[in-house]
Design a protein around this motif. Structure first.
Motif, PDB file in Angstrom:
ATOM      1  N   GLN A  82     -64.427   0.566 -98.918  1.00  0.00           N
ATOM      2  CA  GLN A  82     -62.765   0.946 -98.082  1.00  0.00           C
ATOM      3  C   GLN A  82     -62.368  -0.373 -96.683  1.00  0.00           C
ATOM      4  O   GLN A  82     -61.865  -0.723 -97.146  1.00  0.00           O
ATOM      5  CB  GLN A  82     -62.997   2.206 -97.676  1.00  0.00           C
ATOM      6  CG  GLN A  82     -61.087   2.328 -97.092  1.00  0.00           C
ATOM      7  CD  GLN A  82     -60.280   1.997 -97.919  1.00  0.00           C
ATOM      8  OE1 GLN A  82     -60.649   2.997 -99.750  1.00  0.00           O
ATOM      9  NE2 GLN A  82     -59.497   1.511 -97.738  1.00  0.00           N
ATOM     10  N   LEU A  83     -63.685  -0.540 -96.429  1.00  0.00           N
ATOM     11  CA  LEU A  83     -63.207  -1.695 -95.725  1.00  0.00           C
ATOM     12  C   LEU A  83     -63.449  -3.294 -96.079  1.00  0.00           C
ATOM     13  O   LEU A  83     -62.595  -4.203 -95.835  1.00  0.00           O
ATOM     14  CB  LEU A  83     -64.514  -1.709 -94.342  1.00  0.00           C
ATOM     15  CG  LEU A  83     -64.782  -1.524 -93.737  1.00  0.00           C
ATOM     16  CD1 LEU A  83     -66.041  -0.659 -93.134  1.00  0.00           C
ATOM     17  CD2 LEU A  83     -63.611  -0.583 -92.969  1.00  0.00           C
ATOM     18  N   HIS A  84     -63.892  -3.331 -97.703  1.00  0.00           N
ATOM     19  CA  HIS A  84     -64.110  -4.804 -98.497  1.00  0.00           C
ATOM     20  C   HIS A  84     -62.360  -4.877 -98.406  1.00  0.00           C
ATOM     21  O   HIS A  84     -61.611  -6.061 -99.392  1.00  0.00           O
ATOM     22  CB  HIS A  84     -64.860  -3.923 -99.391  1.00  0.00           C
ATOM     23  CG  HIS A  84     -66.502  -4.645 -98.654  1.00  0.00           C
ATOM     24  ND1 HIS A  84     -66.792  -5.887 -97.833  1.00  0.00           N
ATOM     25  CD2 HIS A  84     -67.468  -4.558 -99.380  1.00  0.00           C
ATOM     26  CE1 HIS A  84     -67.625  -6.039 -98.469  1.00  0.00           C
ATOM     27  NE2 HIS A  84     -68.260  -4.733 -99.402  1.00  0.00           N
ATOM     28  N   ARG A  85     -62.130  -3.573 -98.762  1.00  0.00           N
ATOM     29  CA  ARG A  85     -60.840  -3.072 -99.697  1.00  0.00           C
ATOM     30  C   ARG A  85     -59.595  -4.234 -99.060  1.00  0.00           C
ATOM     31  O   ARG A  85     -58.432  -4.622 -99.461  1.00  0.00           O
ATOM     32  CB  ARG A  85     -60.164  -2.234-100.623  1.00  0.00           C
ATOM     33  CG  ARG A  85     -61.382  -1.498-101.530  1.00  0.00           C
ATOM     34  CD  ARG A  85     -60.928  -0.510-102.369  1.00  0.00           C
ATOM     35  NE  ARG A  85     -61.517  -0.014-103.258  1.00  0.00           N
ATOM     36  CZ  ARG A  85     -61.287   1.012-103.803  1.00  0.00           C
ATOM     37  NH1 ARG A  85     -61.099   2.456-103.295  1.00  0.00           N
ATOM     38  NH2 ARG A  85     -61.961   1.315-105.204  1.00  0.00           N
ATOM     39  N   GLU A  86     -59.642  -3.565 -97.668  1.00  0.00           N
ATOM     40  CA  GLU A  86     -58.595  -3.483 -96.053  1.00  0.00           C
ATOM     41  C   GLU A  86     -58.933  -4.909 -95.716  1.00  0.00           C
ATOM     42  O   GLU A  86     -57.703  -5.121 -95.221  1.00  0.00           O
ATOM     43  CB  GLU A  86     -58.662  -2.397 -95.324  1.00  0.00           C
ATOM     44  CG  GLU A  86     -59.063  -1.163 -95.642  1.00  0.00           C
ATOM     45  CD  GLU A  86     -59.145  -0.004 -94.278  1.00  0.00           C
ATOM     46  OE1 GLU A  86     -59.774  -0.631 -93.212  1.00  0.00           O
ATOM     47  OE2 GLU A  86     -59.000   1.028 -94.563  1.00  0.00           O
ATOM     48  N   ASN A  87     -59.467  -5.520 -96.240  1.00  0.00           N
ATOM     49  CA  ASN A  87     -60.135  -6.782 -95.499  1.00  0.00           C
ATOM     50  C   ASN A  87     -60.408  -8.820 -96.111  1.00  0.00           C
ATOM     51  O   ASN A  87     -60.022  -9.221 -96.279  1.00  0.00           O
ATOM     52  CB  ASN A  87     -61.703  -6.523 -94.547  1.00  0.00           C
ATOM     53  CG  ASN A  87     -60.768  -5.839 -93.624  1.00  0.00           C
ATOM     54  OD1 ASN A  87     -60.693  -6.082 -92.518  1.00  0.00           O
ATOM     55  ND2 ASN A  87     -61.847  -4.451 -93.316  1.00  0.00           N
ATOM     56  N   ILE A  88     -60.800  -8.036 -97.592  1.00  0.00           N
ATOM     57  CA  ILE A  88     -60.761  -8.940 -98.350  1.00  0.00           C
ATOM     58  C   ILE A  88     -59.791 -10.194 -98.849  1.00  0.00           C
ATOM     59  O   ILE A  88     -59.980 -10.867 -98.327  1.00  0.00           O
ATOM     60  CB  ILE A  88     -61.244  -8.685-100.129  1.00  0.00           C
ATOM     61  CG1 ILE A  88     -61.439  -9.759-100.553  1.00  0.00           C
ATOM     62  CG2 ILE A  88     -60.337  -8.289-100.577  1.00  0.00           C
ATOM     63  CD1 ILE A  88     -62.645  -9.662-102.079  1.00  0.00           C
ATOM     64  N   GLU A  89     -58.901  -9.760 -98.585  1.00  0.00           N
ATOM     65  CA  GLU A  89     -57.351 -10.653 -98.657  1.00  0.00           C
ATOM     66  C   GLU A  89     -56.963 -11.743 -97.250  1.00  0.00           C
ATOM     67  O   GLU A  89     -56.702 -12.416 -97.597  1.00  0.00           O
ATOM     68  CB  GLU A  89     -56.227  -9.673 -99.117  1.00  0.00           C
ATOM     69  CG  GLU A  89     -54.979 -10.289 -99.498  1.00  0.00           C
ATOM     70  CD  GLU A  89     -53.404 -10.324-100.033  1.00  0.00           C
ATOM     71  OE1 GLU A  89     -52.176 -11.167-100.128  1.00  0.00           O
ATOM     72  OE2 GLU A  89     -54.001  -8.400 -99.316  1.00  0.00           O
ATOM     73  N   GLN A  90     -57.215 -10.705 -95.854  1.00  0.00           N
ATOM     74  CA  GLN A  90     -57.310 -11.718 -95.237  1.00  0.00           C
ATOM     75  C   GLN A  90     -58.428 -12.594 -95.057  1.00  0.00           C
ATOM     76  O   GLN A  90     -58.299 -13.310 -93.963  1.00  0.00           O
ATOM     77  CB  GLN A  90     -56.658 -10.704 -93.944  1.00  0.00           C
ATOM     78  CG  GLN A  90     -57.010 -10.784 -92.180  1.00  0.00           C
ATOM     79  CD  GLN A  90     -56.150 -11.832 -92.705  1.00  0.00           C
ATOM     80  OE1 GLN A  90     -54.890 -12.098 -93.475  1.00  0.00           O
ATOM     81  NE2 GLN A  90     -55.671 -13.258 -91.594  1.00  0.00           N
ATOM     82  N   VAL A  91     -59.658 -11.683 -95.773  1.00  0.00           N
ATOM     83  CA  VAL A  91     -60.649 -12.997 -94.646  1.00  0.00           C
ATOM     84  C   VAL A  91     -60.588 -14.307 -95.758  1.00  0.00           C
ATOM     85  O   VAL A  91     -60.703 -15.508 -96.054  1.00  0.00           O
ATOM     86  CB  VAL A  91     -61.508 -12.407 -95.779  1.00  0.00           C
ATOM     87  CG1 VAL A  91     -63.950 -13.670 -96.031  1.00  0.00           C
ATOM     88  CG2 VAL A  91     -61.998 -11.162 -94.680  1.00  0.00           C
ATOM     89  N   VAL A  92     -60.227 -13.994 -97.208  1.00  0.00           N
ATOM     90  CA  VAL A  92     -60.002 -15.545 -98.319  1.00  0.00           C
ATOM     91  C   VAL A  92     -58.803 -15.404 -97.577  1.00  0.00           C
ATOM     92  O   VAL A  92     -58.929 -17.573 -97.567  1.00  0.00           O
ATOM     93  CB  VAL A  92     -59.760 -14.746 -99.823  1.00  0.00           C
ATOM     94  CG1 VAL A  92     -58.758 -16.258-100.379  1.00  0.00           C
ATOM     95  CG2 VAL A  92     -60.910 -14.622-100.405  1.00  0.00           C
ATOM     96  N   LYS A  93     -57.569 -15.454 -97.849  1.00  0.00           N
ATOM     97  CA  LYS A  93     -57.001 -15.985 -96.510  1.00  0.00           C
ATOM     98  C   LYS A  93     -57.458 -16.988 -95.804  1.00  0.00           C
ATOM     99  O   LYS A  93     -56.009 -18.474 -95.362  1.00  0.00           O
ATOM    100  CB  LYS A  93     -55.758 -15.602 -96.300  1.00  0.00           C
ATOM    101  CG  LYS A  93     -55.105 -14.929 -97.446  1.00  0.00           C
ATOM    102  CD  LYS A  93     -53.690 -13.959 -96.620  1.00  0.00           C
ATOM    103  CE  LYS A  93     -52.710 -13.617 -98.138  1.00  0.00           C
ATOM    104  NZ  LYS A  93     -51.380 -12.885 -97.906  1.00  0.00           N
ATOM    105  N   GLU A  94     -58.016 -16.913 -94.711  1.00  0.00           N
ATOM    106  CA  GLU A  94     -58.489 -16.837 -93.225  1.00  0.00           C
ATOM    107  C   GLU A  94     -59.655 -17.955 -93.577  1.00  0.00           C
ATOM    108  O   GLU A  94     -59.170 -19.273 -93.764  1.00  0.00           O
ATOM    109  CB  GLU A  94     -59.567 -16.055 -92.520  1.00  0.00           C
ATOM    110  CG  GLU A  94     -59.616 -16.557 -91.340  1.00  0.00           C
ATOM    111  CD  GLU A  94     -58.429 -16.278 -90.282  1.00  0.00           C
ATOM    112  OE1 GLU A  94     -58.708 -16.575 -88.924  1.00  0.00           O
ATOM    113  OE2 GLU A  94     -57.638 -15.918 -90.839  1.00  0.00           O
TER     114      GLU A  94
END
Length: 424
Positions: A82-94
């Motif tokens: 769930q944490l991966h799902r919540e954060n992966i888009e932001q991490v990649v954008k970062e």
């Protein structure tokens, strides 16, 4: 999802997750370089990075779940997912934002697809395939342990072949890296990994309640307390002494430690969950036993590689990576062993020893250069929770039955040494 999982997720949203960002010097000539985006979600950290074919880390981002899982006493796969799902888009954008690179400029997207937690791997693969299909980019599936093994070639100029020891919470592997995707597996843990064992011992000792260790992960807490402990107050029988191979085992050692803890609790008249007065001595003895076991098996691997001309005795190198490689006691023992056997000794910097997007992107660059495993169609691509590394020649190692000399003749960092009395 159970109540503890829901509570943990709420705590993350309140800001307990940790972000790490980094970048290196960027160039206005990026369009002339081959750029790879690496995405890592094999376990409990979400990582992404952009690396070019000159080995420059243009941008990276990492979302750590450590605090969440520390509260739970271990990784909960559904929470990690769930944490991966919540954060992966932001991490990649970062990572892309720091690098100043758009997805259209990438030569390929590299992603961990094996081995790891199935629920975590699924998130990274699905997100990556969405990008790949949207922007029509080549896809490079990455073996997590191959990436750990090759990280050293990003930070040091190192030619193949070399001996690599991968130590982490999930793996313990000895292999020879002969090429980008060419490995000879000499040995591995037959049960649990050293990091997992140290974490379990730390939980059994209730180190989260220790005033010096309340914010530390288990292995780090053991290392910290061991610095002021007397390891000679406890002696634990080393695993697999009767087997002349390069395999490892830590579950039996963990049982011995648990029994010793139970005995001490009885002697001190305390209940499980309370802190033993001798906790530092136990930590030192446990760390020492783990170190000696790892060193003995690595010693045999060195002797096997030289004997069989897999490595040259003139320029052999031992590379140590993975989260447990940051343990300074274990690292010093391996360094001394390497020096005594005329092996060069190399470790990536600590931040690249643990899971991160940089190593995945770099592995993608290595594969892109070599033309290995670069896919222009992702039909049928799947994640694999379990996946061996390279060609298994561990039986050959056992057949050679190499006797390891007494370690006390080689390892001088153990004061009043009693290890290695039994050669094997």
């Amino acid at each position: 999802m159970n109540s503890i999982a829901k509570n943990l997720l709420k705590s993350v949203k309140r800001g307990q997750a940790v972000w790490l960002r980094g970048s290196s010097a960027q160039s206005g000539k990026q369009h002339l370089r081959k750029l790879v985006l690496g995405i890592e979600t094999s376990c409990d950290d979400t990582g992404a990075a952009v690396v070019d074919d000159a080995g420059n880390v243009l941008g990276e981002a990492l979302h750590c779940q450590k605090e969440v899982h520390l509260q739970a006493g271990g990784i909960i796969p559904v929470v990690a997912q769930q944490l991966h799902r919540e954060n992966i888009e932001q991490v990649v954008k970062e990572a892309l934002g720091v690098s100043g690179v758009s997805v259209r400029e990438l030569a390929a997207i590299a992603t961990t697809v094996k081995p790891g937690l199935a629920l975590s791997l699924e998130v990274g693969l699905q997100y990556s395939l969405t990008l790949v299909n949207k922007y029509q980019k080549p896809f490079i599936p990455i073996h997590h342990m191959e990436a750990h093994a090759l990280t050293i070639r990003l930070t040091h100029h190192l030619e193949f072949p070399f001996l690599v020891l991968l130590l982490s919470g999930g793996h313990c592997i000895l292999a020879v890296a002969q090429g980008v995707s060419d490995f000879l597996l000499l040995g591995q843990s037959i049960d649990i990994a050293p990091g997992d064992m140290l974490d379990k011992v730390a939980r059994r000792l209730s180190l989260r309640k220790h005033p010096e260790c309340h914010s530390m992960a288990g292995g780090k807490a053991i290392e910290h307390l061991a610095q002021t402990g007397n390891r000679q107050q406890h002696t634990f029988r080393l695993p697999l002494q009767q087997y002349r191979n390069c395999d490892f085992s830590f579950s039996g050692l963990q049982n011995l430690v648990n029994n010793a803890i139970i005995q001490k609790e009885k002697e001190e008249g305390i209940q499980e969950g309370e802190i033993l007065s001798c906790v530092k001595d136990i930590a030192a003895a446990v760390q020492h036993a783990v170190a000696v076991h790892i060193i003995q098996r690595t010693y045999r691997a060195m002797l096997f590689c030289i004997k069989n001309s897999i490595l040259s005795s003139r320029n052999a190198t031992l590379v140590v990576s993975g989260g447990v490689a940051s343990n300074q006691y274990i690292r010093k023992g391996l360094q001394t062993l390497a020096d005594a056997n005329d092996f060069a000794f190399l470790c990536p910097p600590p931040r690249l020893c643990t899971d991160n997007g940089v190593m995945i992107a770099w592995n993608g660059i290595e594969r892109l250069r070599a033309g290995l495993g670069v896919l222009h169609s992702t039909d049928g691509i799947r994640y694999e929770p379990k996946a061996p590394l390279g060609i298994d020649i561990s039986k050959r190692v056992e057949e050679d039955s190499i006797k390891v000399p007494k370690l006390r003749k080689k390892i001088q960092w153990f004061p009043q040494n009693h290890i290695g009395e039994n050669t094997n």
